[in-house]
Design an enzyme around this catalytic site. Structure first.
Site, mmCIF file in Angstrom:
data_model
loop_
_atom_site.group_PDB
_atom_site.id
_atom_site.type_symbol
_atom_site.label_atom_id
_atom_site.label_comp_id
_atom_site.label_asym_id
_atom_site.label_seq_id
_atom_site.Cartn_x
_atom_site.Cartn_y
_atom_site.Cartn_z
ATOM 1 N N ASP A 209 0.829 -1.199 0.000
ATOM 2 C CA ASP A 209 0.000 0.000 0.000
ATOM 3 C C ASP A 209 0.871 1.260 0.000
ATOM 4 O O ASP A 209 1.894 1.309 0.687
ATOM 5 C CB ASP A 209 -0.900 -0.003 1.247
ATOM 6 C CG ASP A 209 -1.796 1.211 1.333
ATOM 7 O OD1 ASP A 209 -2.736 1.301 0.535
ATOM 8 O OD2 ASP A 209 -1.529 2.072 2.187
ATOM 9 N N GLU A 251 13.718 -15.649 -1.481
ATOM 10 C CA GLU A 251 13.956 -16.850 -0.665
ATOM 11 C C GLU A 251 12.735 -17.781 -0.693
ATOM 12 O O GLU A 251 12.859 -18.996 -0.592
ATOM 13 C CB GLU A 251 14.235 -16.471 0.794
ATOM 14 C CG GLU A 251 15.556 -15.785 1.050
ATOM 15 C CD GLU A 251 15.668 -15.393 2.527
ATOM 16 O OE1 GLU A 251 15.165 -16.153 3.381
ATOM 17 O OE2 GLU A 251 16.237 -14.324 2.820
#
Length: 536
Positions: A209, A251
């Site tokens: 956001d 990851e």
């Protein structure tokens, strides 16, 4: 029934169809009038049958809900109105079994004034380490009675609030949403930990956001219109933040989509470099009027912005902040601008619906990924919420002139003729926002039985998009067309034509009509405000 693109892994996001769920208004599982995770879990089969690849949830965290959940009190806790963390974990797993990934919303610019950090900062007083996590400053003027600077708010009203000990704190949104100090390492560490928290629970991506607002000019210099750089939008320091986030996402094989509103296309593209965000929302397309030349220019600009960094474009017609497509396209001004929202704007819903159907096929034929806001597939119009029921702070902070955003957030209709249209239980509470009384024809059950409904159109469009070679990510080529007609090729022999002119348009020779947003003319021509997908 699994979503059509569920076989893809690493690059699924490049051409995904992502459905936006506003949890308060999707489905109410416990009958208390507020949508919740139990309601979503009960309706997952609907999303799988629709054919979406992922679901993006607006904030479901603990929140006082001053700004629809974008005032977060605790990122690791589900708000009790929505359910529990265990339920969220079940939802993520159940969705994945259906081939649907989950994207969560992170709000890094600010927290709720009920967040532990801010309560501690208020209690600790001026000069304390706790206040360094935010932007506390003494005021200007003889007695510090004036705010520290002249920064404009993202909403109407002031951006500084004075506390009892005389200091002021910064909030680019409401006073209940204090801005964090992203120059502080603890703020960066906390958000990296939050990302890992949700990735560990199987979340496939994060929507960020207000992604361009985090970093602030440390001098807090006054804002001067037209003078660069802006003191709190698109600061260069942001890119180091997102590079560190990208390393974490990599990851886990997770992805980011940034809410980035920037007029400068070169600055915008920097956020999409290979080691930063994967995608960003396309607000220029969302706000573009229903005009062929403007749409074509916006599409070209979007693809040109993304090309240098190899990022896929995103396409979206509506979200939880914007006037619904059916209503917007039925007005004299078919664009969208927060500054021009007013009550009582005349709308031709039949015209708006016809255009929204055509726009759905246009959007789903473009290269890249697509976001569908809940209810758009039902052709829901903007609801008129009674003044005494409006909750959006944009309305109050405008002095009552702005209708606010609640009209696109009204709970969905699932069952025609049922109490609350089946949003909750028959004996449950009235929904948190009132539904219009004439929504029976928009209800899911009625549209499922109607092969000409908006829902049927979306389902077939998503089925084709996921199964016909040439859609999704990749190249597109504009084709010669009459004035007011958009025509382009996707892949081998796949065409999309959209007629935005005032007269019927000739179709090129084709082998098969794959899908049309409305019936063709008796002589086979393409009517006004109608789109087709053709196989040549």
């Amino acid at each position: 029934m699994a979503a059509p693109h569920s076989h893809r892994t690493d690059d699924w996001w490049r051409d995904a169809v992502i459905y936006q769920v506003y949890p308060r208004s999707f489905a109410d599982g416990d009958g208390d009038g507020t949508g919740d995770l139990a309601g979503v879990r009960a309706r997952l089969s609907y999303l799988a049958e629709l054919g979406v690849d992922a679901v993006w949830f607006t904030p479901w965290y603990l929140s006082p809900l001053v700004d629809g959940g974008y005032d977060v009190a605790d990122y690791r806790t589900i708000d009790p109105a929505f359910g529990t963390l265990a339920e969220a974990e079940k939802l993520i797993a159940e969705a994945r079994e259906l081939g649907i990934r989950v994207i969560v919303d992170i709000v890094p610019n600010h927290v709720s004034d009920q967040h532990d950090w801010f309560r501690a900062a208020l209690a600790a007083g001026p000069g304390s380490p706790e206040r360094e996590l935010f932007h506390f400053r003494p005021g200007r003027g003889e007695n510090g009675e004036l705010p520290p600077n002249t920064w404009p708010s993202q909403f109407s009203g002031p951006t500084w609030t004075r506390v009892e000990d005389g200091e002021w704190y910064l909030h680019l949104f409401t006073p209940e949403q204090p801005d964090l100090n992203w120059a502080h390492p603890a703020v960066r560490r906390e958000h990296e930990d939050v990302l890992r928290f949700w990735f560990e629970r199987g979340v496939a991506g994060v929507r960020i956001d207000s992604a361009a607002l985090l970093a602030k000019d440390p001098a807090l210099a006054d804002f001067v219109e037209g003078v660069d750089p802006h003191p709190y939008i698109d600061q260069d320091e942001l890119h180091a933040i997102y590079r560190s986030w990208r390393a974490i996402a990599d990851e886990y094989g997770a992805v980011f989509v940034g809410e980035v509103w920037l007029p400068d296309s070169e600055r915008f593209a920097r956020y999409l470099r290979p080691d930063e965000l994967h995608t960003a929302f396309n607000f220029n397309f969302l706000s573009c009027p229903w005009e062929a030349d403007r749409l074509r220019r916006t599409i070209d600009d979007t693809l040109a912005e993304h090309a240098p960094v190899g990022a896929p474009a995103t396409w979206v017609l509506c979200n939880h902040d914007v006037t619904r497509t059916v209503t917007r396209y039925g007005r004299a001004d078919t664009g969208f601008d927060f500054a021009t929202k007013t009550f009582g704007t005349p709308t031709d819903l039949a015209l708006g619906t016809r255009r929204a159907r055509a726009a759905a096929l246009l959007t789903l034929a473009l290269p890249g990924s697509v976001y569908v806001y809940q209810g758009e597939e039902l052709g829901l119009p903007e609801a008129e919420v009674p003044l005494d029921r409006i909750e959006d702070p944009m309305h109050a902070r405008s002095g009552g002139t702005d209708p606010g955003r609640d009209g696109c957030r009204v709970p969905l209709p699932w069952t025609a003729g049922a109490p609350w249209y089946g949003f909750g239980s028959d004996s449950g509470s009235e929904p948190w926002l009132p539904q219009p009384r004439d929504w029976d024809d928009h209800a899911v059950d009625r549209q499922q039985a109607d092969g000409a409904s908006m829902l049927a159109l979306y389902r077939e469009a998503l089925r084709l998009r996921g199964s016909v070679e040439g859609f999704g990510d990749g190249a597109m080529t504009w084709l010669p067309a009459a004035d007011g007609v958009l025509a382009f090729a996707r892949g081998e022999g796949l065409l999309c034509l959209v007629n935005l002119s005032t007269t019927q348009a000739e179709l090129p020779a084709y082998e098969r009509l794959l899908l049309a947003s409305g019936p063709l003319a008796a002589d086979g021509r393409l009517p006004t405000d109608t789109a087709v997908w053709l196989r040549t």
